[in-house]
Design an enzyme around this catalytic site. Structure first.
Site, PDB file in Angstrom:
ATOM      1  CE  LYS A 216      -3.416   2.585   2.726  1.00 27.42           C
ATOM      2  NZ  LYS A 216      -4.242   2.636   3.941  1.00 27.42           N
ATOM      3  CD  GLU A 266      -6.172   7.705  11.050  1.00 30.22           C
ATOM      4  OE1 GLU A 266      -5.294   6.829  11.073  1.00 30.22           O
ATOM      5  OE2 GLU A 266      -6.595   8.214  10.000  1.00 30.22           O
ATOM      6  CD  GLU A 302      -7.258   1.784   1.971  1.00 30.58           C
ATOM      7  OE1 GLU A 302      -6.860   2.925   2.238  1.00 30.58           O
ATOM      8  OE2 GLU A 302      -8.138   1.536   1.118  1.00 30.58           O
TER       9      GLU A 302
END
Length: 451
Positions: A216, A266, A302
């Site tokens: 990724k 987050e 992911e």
């Protein structure tokens, strides 16, 4: 929202009291920091003041926590591979020689506010690579209780300290805590990279991932906009707070240069009384049509990359209490994310900045494997201004605190702003879909700037 009347303690009475407390607790002699906390009436503040200059602001509305600091009693700036260790060592030295006086029994302690860039080697003109600041004056609001914490270096004279403290206090008294908010018209100036260049880079990333060695990589975009009026940080933060009340809010102003601010969903890490909390927030949908895609293999893969990396990073630092087997879906107004919360107990001697060093950068903002992803980004010219996709947060005198990943953010200066967003590229990613994702993320801040 605060009205000036809530701050109106008599300046003369406050100065007399602070002078007495300063002398009683060794102001002007000895070494180390001295902090004096006094209660403020009612809910003394819950937002940014309008028109104020250099400041640090961090809030977690879900916990009723707001911290607003001006001036500096102590500060450290670091950079490079050892930046978190250097900051941790400096803060430990502060704590070793730091007396905290809670004059009114508020239960509050002094705190430092901090932030850092994504890349440990980044040299930017906007903000230092990493910085921790103990404000000279810190307004605190915790679960409805409010206080002001005044901090100084003990070696400074009582007269100089008092003058600095009262100057900070008078600037807050003079500030407007409720302003007139007008709709703003924004013009898009440019995106960097341009769309076609970004699509080519995303295609290259998918090809390199298919070739192996990289799982990724997160590619960022910048959008520069111009407003028909000068931006005020308090106006922008008020709009963000109204739209994203369940997000961490932050603002760091540099005199004469601009302000880095945002509302991020987050959490990077929290340390409270030995409990460690971190979160995986990866896998995104931005409308009803794409919501079903959160359950597809691409988004679940992911998300697992991020979750597994967090668990691996924390494995040597804590004993786990909770690792979700499947993510939930977190809705953030116009965006939806796969979300997992990891909890544990810190092992003896583990500090908040130890945890930050272990976790940053997570695959949610960098890629995986971490080092290969960073090398790939550097080789392809990826740059991230200010503290975008780094983190901002706070650390209390007892070592507890929070850091949140700096997302949904912008750098504003005058009537121009630069907005930041990114998308994670994994096997199966479609570059045009990922471009749409970045547009949706940029739209969150774009809308806040126009509100």
């Amino acid at each position: 929202m605060l009205h000036n009347t809530h701050l109106r303690l008599s300046p003369q009475a406050l100065e007399t009291r602070l002078a007495d407390l300063l002398r009683r607790h060794g102001g002007g002699r000895g070494k180390g920091l001295l902090s004096i906390t006094v209660a403020l009436p009612e809910r003394a503040f819950d937002s940014l003041p309008f028109g104020l200059g250099e400041h640090h602001y961090w809030a977690n509305p879900a916990e009723g926590l707001s911290l607003f600091g001006v001036g500096r009693a102590a500060q450290i700036e670091t950079q490079g591979e050892g930046r978190f260790r250097a900051m941790d060592a400096a803060f430990a030295e502060y704590r070793r020689l730091w007396e905290a006086v809670d004059a009114d029994g508020t239960g509050m302690q002094p705190a430092a506010l901090a932030g850092f860039a994504f890349d440990q080697n980044q040299r930017g003109a906007l903000l230092p690579n990493a910085r921790l600041t103990v404000p000279a004056l810190l307004l605190q609001r915790r679960s409805g209780t409010c206080a002001a914490t005044f901090s100084c270096d003990r070696e400074s004279s009582v007269e100089n300290v008092l003058a600095a403290w009262m100057a900070g206090w008078h600037s807050l008294e003079a500030a407007r805590w409720v302003g007139h908010i007008h709709p703003t018209k924004l013009s898009r100036l440019e995106t960097r990279p341009a769309d076609e260049a970004w699509l080519a880079l995303a295609q290259q990333a998918t090809s390199d991932i298919a070739s192996g060695g990289l799982d990724k990589v997160v590619l960022s975009r910048r959008l520069r906009v111009r407003s028909n009026r000068r931006f005020d940080p308090a106006t922008v933060m008020a709009a963000l707070a109204a739209r994203y009340a369940d997000c961490y809010q932050f603002s760091h102003a540099e005199n004469g240069r601009g302000v880095f601010l945002g509302a991020t969903p987050e959490r990077l890490v929290t340390l409270r009384g030995g409990q460690v909390i971190s979160e995986a927030l990866a896998g995104t949908a931005w409308d009803a049509a794409s919501l079903d895609s959160l359950g597809d293999d691409k988004n679940l893969r992911e998300h697992r990359l991020v979750l597994n990396a967090i668990v691996h990073a924390l494995g040597a630092a804590c004993s786990f209490q909770e690792i979700p087997s499947r993510p939930s879906v977190r809705e953030l107004r116009d965006l939806f994310h796969l979300h997992s919360v990891v909890k544990g107990r810190a092992k003896p001697g583990v500090t908040l900045l130890n945890l930050v060093e272990r976790l940053h950068p997570t695959p949610a903002v960098g890629g995986y494997p971490m080092r290969r992803a960073q090398e790939w980004l550097a080789a392809h010219g990826e740059t991230r201004p200010a503290w975008y996709s780094g983190a901002t947060g706070w650390i209390g005198l007892d070592g507890d605190g929070d850091f949140a990943v700096a997302l949904r953010c912008a750098w504003i200066a005058g009537n121009e702003a630069e907005l930041y967003a990114g998308a994670g590229i994994v096997a199966g990613s479609d570059p045009r879909t990922e471009l749409e994702e970045t547009e949706a993320k940029l739209g969150a801040m774009f809308t806040a700037l126009t509100d």
